[in-house]
Design an enzyme around this catalytic site. Structure first.
Site, PDB file in Angstrom:
ATOM      1  N   HIS A   1      37.231  43.905  41.375  1.00 52.72           N
ATOM      2  CA  HIS A   1      37.880  42.830  39.966  1.00 52.72           C
ATOM      3  C   HIS A   1      38.056  42.652  38.891  1.00 52.72           C
ATOM      4  CE1 HIS A   1      34.662  42.710  43.040  1.00 52.72           C
ATOM      5  NE2 HIS A   1      35.123  41.840  44.466  1.00 52.72           N
ATOM      6  N   CYS A   2      38.667  43.162  38.887  1.00 52.36           N
ATOM      7  CA  CYS A   2      39.299  43.616  37.764  1.00 52.36           C
ATOM      8  C   CYS A   2      38.062  44.050  36.476  1.00 52.36           C
ATOM      9  CB  CYS A   2      39.759  42.678  36.891  1.00 52.36           C
ATOM     10  SG  CYS A   2      41.347  41.986  37.879  1.00 52.36           S
ATOM     11  N   ALA A   3      37.146  45.131  37.046  1.00 49.57           N
ATOM     12  CA  ALA A   3      35.640  45.313  36.357  1.00 49.57           C
ATOM     13  C   ALA A   3      35.358  46.683  36.402  1.00 49.57           C
ATOM     14  CB  ALA A   3      34.507  44.286  36.850  1.00 49.57           C
TER      15      ALA A   3
END
Lengths: 384, 86
Positions: free
Chosen positions: A336-338
């Site tokens: 999640h790009c995290a």
């Protein structure tokens, strides 16, 4: 289809949004670039979006609200334009998206700033006192993801601002703008970055930034503004200073309509609906054998409507694929790009499967999702 | 509206003039938006125009809202002159 990927992009959009986009796209002219009637109409579209957003955030002066292509751009305007110097200290939360983590990491690697991350407490939530304890004379900025796009944890942003005092707070409201009441946020925050295509129900390619009076940012890019055309020096007043080039008129028409829809419905009602479904979902899935909720469980109010899970025997991508192929449920798998968040939650490198609920989801949607998870927990992936 | 006795206000940004438009419309005051006259000002956008006789009703409203123009002109036929405002 049951769409549970609203943390990425909300769906569906209200009919008013589709209509506004189509009408704006069918009209001639650029906003702010001519004096004829179609140009004025285009300018009024942008102005309506600005007024609606100012009302949503409680901004006293709508000229300090600027439009951008997305929240990543908004955050970068602040991080790159705030005048951070070598030796400056920047504090962030631990649940940051790459939209802030990557710029800060680059500054750190290039020796521009000393970036310090505040870890969550044992309950997974951030504590204001942990931010205050890290302040030092070189601290210039505090960066905070208002709500994690993985765990759904909602940061105590106002309490953190109170704890850090005069140090400016950059609030990444990607997951909260449009999903909860925020009409007092301009009273205490310093920068609020948002995107148009999630909770605000607008099209992709729209976003913005609110900037407190007295804070100046050096523009990332300069150029045509429709103002002070005689000068080779880019305007220094807002919003023109941070809005070079022709605006995304049809996108902002949709954003104006999306925000208008939310203001008509009421943010309290939006929040209550999303939380009701989220709590129902959490209560039904918490006892599924082999399933782990990544983040706050049932009963925690300091959260938004996104729930990530890991299921024994399943990779996050296999689980998402099985949900889609077997049940028509759309979720997002992976990191999640995290990556920072997944590191803190011990879900690297496989990530998690994320169910994110929006205003247009129904109880039936989350009932089906909970039932699907129960069924899949009793199976193994077909290719395992 | 090419008449004598017009006041033309130029604002620093499009947003300011549209905020001024909202405010004056709300108060039902007489004005129009016109292209910025290129004879006197190089800006691309719009200017706020009203008859000089309305100035006592319009200018205090703009001042109270901190929406003062960046430049102002008085037009008499084809001639423009700078207009002093407070």
């Amino acid at each position: 289809m049951i769409y549970l990927d609203n943390a990425a992009t909300s769906f569906p959009k209200p009919p008013e949004v589709l209509k506004a986009v189509a009408e704006a796209l069918a009209a001639p002219a650029s906003p702010g670039r001519s004096g004829h009637a179609p140009a004025l109409a285009a300018s009024r579209i942008i102005h309506k979006a600005r007024k609606n957003l100012a009302r949503l955030l409680g901004a006293p002066d709508n000229s300090r609200l600027v439009f951008t292509p997305n929240v990543t751009w908004s955050l970068n305007i602040v991080l790159n334009g705030f005048g951070l110097k070598p030796g400056d200290h920047v504090i962030s939360g631990s649940l940051e998206h790459n939209s802030t983590a990557r710029p800060l990491s680059r500054f750190q690697r290039e020796g521009q700033v000393n970036w310090e991350v505040v870890p969550p407490g044992p309950d997974g939530l951030l504590k204001p006192e942990d931010f205050k304890a890290r302040l030092n004379p070189k601290t210039r900025l505090v960066v905070l993801n208002h709500a994690s796009n993985v765990t759904g944890s909602l940061a105590p942003a106002k309490a953190i601002k109170e704890a850090i005092g005069d140090i400016p707070l950059l609030l990444d409201a990607a997951q909260t703008a449009g999903s909860m009441p925020m009409d007092d946020y301009c009273q205490w925050a310093d920068f609020i970055a948002f995107t148009g295509h999630k909770g605000l129900l607008g099209p992709t390619g729209t976003g913005g930034l609110w900037i407190r009076e007295g804070l100046d940012l050096r523009p990332l890019s300069v150029g045509g503004s429709g103002s002070r055309s005689e000068s080779l020096v880019h305007p220094d007043f807002l919003p023109d200073a941070l809005e070079p080039g022709t605006a995304n008129t049809h996108g902002l028409a949709g954003l104006a309509a999306g925000v208008g829809f939310l203001l008509d419905v009421g943010l309290d009602k939006v929040r209550d609906h999303e939380m009701e479904l989220t709590q129902w979902f959490l209560e039904r899935i918490i006892d599924i054998p082999g399933l782990k909720i990544i983040g706050p469980g049932p009963g925690v109010k300091e959260r938004v409507a996104c729930v990530s899970v890991v299921l024994d025997g399943w990779s996050s991508s296999d689980l998402a694929a099985a949900l889609e192929s077997g049940y028509g449920i759309m979720v997002r798998s992976g990191l999640h790009c995290a990556p920072l968040t997944h590191q803190f939650m011990n879900t690297m490198p496989g990530g998690a499967s994320r169910f994110s609920i929006g205003y247009f989801n129904t109880l039936d949607d989350v009932k089906t999702a909970a039932w699907a998870l129960s069924e899949l927990a009793a199976k193994k992936p077909s290719r395992a | 509206m090419d008449q004598d006795g017009e006041i033309i206000l130029v604002f620093s940004s499009n947003t300011r003039i549209l905020n001024a438009e909202d405010l004056l419309e709300e108060k039902n005051l007489p004005f129009t938006l016109v292209p910025v006259p290129k004879e006197v000002n190089p800006n691309c956008g719009l200017a706020l125009c009203f008859m000089e006789s309305s100035q006592d009703r319009i200018m205090p409203v703009l001042k109270a809202a901190e929406l003062m123009p960046s430049a102002a002109y008085r037009r008499l036929g084809p001639e423009f002159s700078t207009w002093a405002f407070e």
